[in-house]
Scaffold this motif. Structure first.
Motif, PDB file in Angstrom:
ATOM      1  N   LEU A 224      -1.498  -1.770 -12.060  1.00 32.92           N
ATOM      2  CA  LEU A 224      -1.022  -0.572 -11.367  1.00 32.92           C
ATOM      3  C   LEU A 224       0.352  -0.159 -11.888  1.00 32.92           C
ATOM      4  O   LEU A 224       0.596   1.028 -12.130  1.00 32.92           O
ATOM      5  N   SER A 225       1.241  -1.123 -12.064  1.00 27.89           N
ATOM      6  CA  SER A 225       2.583  -0.785 -12.536  1.00 27.89           C
ATOM      7  C   SER A 225       2.534  -0.179 -13.936  1.00 27.89           C
ATOM      8  O   SER A 225       3.242   0.787 -14.214  1.00 27.89           O
ATOM      9  N   ILE A 226       1.679  -0.693 -14.781  1.00 24.34           N
ATOM     10  CA  ILE A 226       1.526  -0.149 -16.133  1.00 24.34           C
ATOM     11  C   ILE A 226       0.950   1.262 -16.071  1.00 24.34           C
ATOM     12  O   ILE A 226       1.437   2.185 -16.727  1.00 24.34           O
ATOM     13  N   ALA A 227      -0.096   1.449 -15.269  1.00 26.35           N
ATOM     14  CA  ALA A 227      -0.735   2.761 -15.142  1.00 26.35           C
ATOM     15  C   ALA A 227       0.228   3.802 -14.581  1.00 26.35           C
ATOM     16  O   ALA A 227       0.144   4.985 -14.915  1.00 26.35           O
ATOM     17  N   LEU A 228       1.161   3.350 -13.745  1.00 28.63           N
ATOM     18  CA  LEU A 228       2.127   4.268 -13.142  1.00 28.63           C
ATOM     19  C   LEU A 228       3.404   4.376 -13.962  1.00 28.63           C
ATOM     20  O   LEU A 228       4.285   5.185 -13.641  1.00 28.63           O
ATOM     21  N   GLY A 229       3.519   3.569 -15.015  1.00 31.78           N
ATOM     22  CA  GLY A 229       4.723   3.603 -15.835  1.00 31.78           C
ATOM     23  C   GLY A 229       5.944   3.092 -15.104  1.00 31.78           C
ATOM     24  O   GLY A 229       7.048   3.564 -15.330  1.00 31.78           O
ATOM     25  N   GLU A 230       5.736   2.141 -14.229  1.00 28.60           N
ATOM     26  CA  GLU A 230       6.822   1.559 -13.434  1.00 28.60           C
ATOM     27  C   GLU A 230       6.858   0.056 -13.650  1.00 28.60           C
ATOM     28  O   GLU A 230       5.865  -0.555 -14.010  1.00 28.60           O
TER      29      GLU A 230
ATOM     30  N   ALA B 273       0.838  -1.205   0.000  1.00 24.19           N
ATOM     31  CA  ALA B 273       0.000   0.000   0.000  1.00 24.19           C
ATOM     32  C   ALA B 273       0.868   1.248   0.000  1.00 24.19           C
ATOM     33  O   ALA B 273       0.618   2.199  -0.762  1.00 24.19           O
ATOM     34  N   ASN B 274       1.896   1.261   0.831  1.00 28.31           N
ATOM     35  CA  ASN B 274       2.792   2.418   0.904  1.00 28.31           C
ATOM     36  C   ASN B 274       3.532   2.627  -0.411  1.00 28.31           C
ATOM     37  O   ASN B 274       3.693   3.769  -0.861  1.00 28.31           O
ATOM     38  N   LEU B 275       3.969   1.551  -1.032  1.00 24.19           N
ATOM     39  CA  LEU B 275       4.666   1.657  -2.316  1.00 24.19           C
ATOM     40  C   LEU B 275       3.755   2.223  -3.401  1.00 24.19           C
ATOM     41  O   LEU B 275       4.190   3.046  -4.214  1.00 24.19           O
ATOM     42  N   ILE B 276       2.510   1.798  -3.417  1.00 25.14           N
ATOM     43  CA  ILE B 276       1.555   2.312  -4.409  1.00 25.14           C
ATOM     44  C   ILE B 276       1.347   3.804  -4.202  1.00 25.14           C
ATOM     45  O   ILE B 276       1.406   4.594  -5.149  1.00 25.14           O
ATOM     46  N   ARG B 277       1.104   4.203  -2.956  1.00 25.28           N
ATOM     47  CA  ARG B 277       0.875   5.617  -2.652  1.00 25.28           C
ATOM     48  C   ARG B 277       2.090   6.468  -3.028  1.00 25.28           C
ATOM     49  O   ARG B 277       1.956   7.519  -3.672  1.00 25.28           O
ATOM     50  N   GLU B 278       3.290   5.995  -2.669  1.00 23.57           N
ATOM     51  CA  GLU B 278       4.508   6.739  -2.981  1.00 23.57           C
ATOM     52  C   GLU B 278       4.715   6.869  -4.490  1.00 23.57           C
ATOM     53  O   GLU B 278       5.082   7.937  -4.979  1.00 23.57           O
ATOM     54  N   ALA B 279       4.471   5.794  -5.228  1.00 29.63           N
ATOM     55  CA  ALA B 279       4.641   5.829  -6.685  1.00 29.63           C
ATOM     56  C   ALA B 279       3.637   6.777  -7.326  1.00 29.63           C
ATOM     57  O   ALA B 279       3.986   7.535  -8.230  1.00 29.63           O
TER      58      ALA B 279
ATOM     59  N   GLY C 124       2.874  12.494  -9.577  1.00 26.44           N
ATOM     60  CA  GLY C 124       2.040  13.686  -9.538  1.00 26.44           C
ATOM     61  C   GLY C 124       0.577  13.419  -9.839  1.00 26.44           C
ATOM     62  O   GLY C 124      -0.126  14.304 -10.316  1.00 26.44           O
ATOM     63  N   LEU C 125       0.121  12.203  -9.561  1.00 23.62           N
ATOM     64  CA  LEU C 125      -1.259  11.824  -9.837  1.00 23.62           C
ATOM     65  C   LEU C 125      -2.105  11.874  -8.567  1.00 23.62           C
ATOM     66  O   LEU C 125      -1.617  11.547  -7.488  1.00 23.62           O
ATOM     67  N   THR C 126      -3.361  12.225  -8.725  1.00 22.70           N
ATOM     68  CA  THR C 126      -4.304  12.106  -7.628  1.00 22.70           C
ATOM     69  C   THR C 126      -4.848  10.687  -7.626  1.00 22.70           C
ATOM     70  O   THR C 126      -4.684   9.945  -8.604  1.00 22.70           O
ATOM     71  N   GLN C 127      -5.512  10.326  -6.555  1.00 22.26           N
ATOM     72  CA  GLN C 127      -6.150   9.009  -6.516  1.00 22.26           C
ATOM     73  C   GLN C 127      -7.185   8.906  -7.627  1.00 22.26           C
ATOM     74  O   GLN C 127      -7.323   7.858  -8.257  1.00 22.26           O
ATOM     75  N   GLU C 128      -7.889   9.967  -7.872  1.00 15.26           N
ATOM     76  CA  GLU C 128      -8.911   9.966  -8.925  1.00 15.26           C
ATOM     77  C   GLU C 128      -8.276   9.746 -10.306  1.00 15.26           C
ATOM     78  O   GLU C 128      -8.776   8.965 -11.116  1.00 15.26           O
ATOM     79  N   GLU C 129      -7.167  10.425 -10.570  1.00 15.15           N
ATOM     80  CA  GLU C 129      -6.495  10.275 -11.866  1.00 15.15           C
ATOM     81  C   GLU C 129      -5.974   8.856 -12.063  1.00 15.15           C
ATOM     82  O   GLU C 129      -6.106   8.292 -13.154  1.00 15.15           O
TER      83      GLU C 129
END
Length: 73
Positions: free
Chosen positions: A59-65, A13-19, A24-29
């Motif tokens: 999630l990793s794809i959406a975050l580009g990680e 959970a912490n890793l997702i939030r930090e990424a 620079g994304l909001t939870q909504e974005e």
């Protein structure tokens, strides 16, 4: 002391939030990128949701990680 299962859920959970914040994304974005609600992202980031490997990959794809899973030292 947290049980191991709860501990790993909180770590993820912490890793997702930090990424998300680093991008620079909001939870909504982030939710829009995944096709889920802001509430779902919140549950991911608070460790309330037990995420599947497929969801972690999305999630990793959406975050580009990249998604890296390690077992052992």
């Amino acid at each position: 002391m947290l049980e191991p299962q709860q501990d790993i859920k909180q770590q993820v959970a912490n890793l997702i939030r930090e990424a998300r914040k680093a991008k620079g994304l909001t939870q909504e974005e982030l939710g829009e990128r995944l096709g889920v609600t802001k509430a779902a992202i919140n549950s991911y980031e608070t460790g309330k949701q037990n995420l599947t490997v497929v969801t972690l990959q999305k999630l990793s794809i959406a975050l580009g990680e990249s998604l890296q899973i390690s077992i052992g030292k």
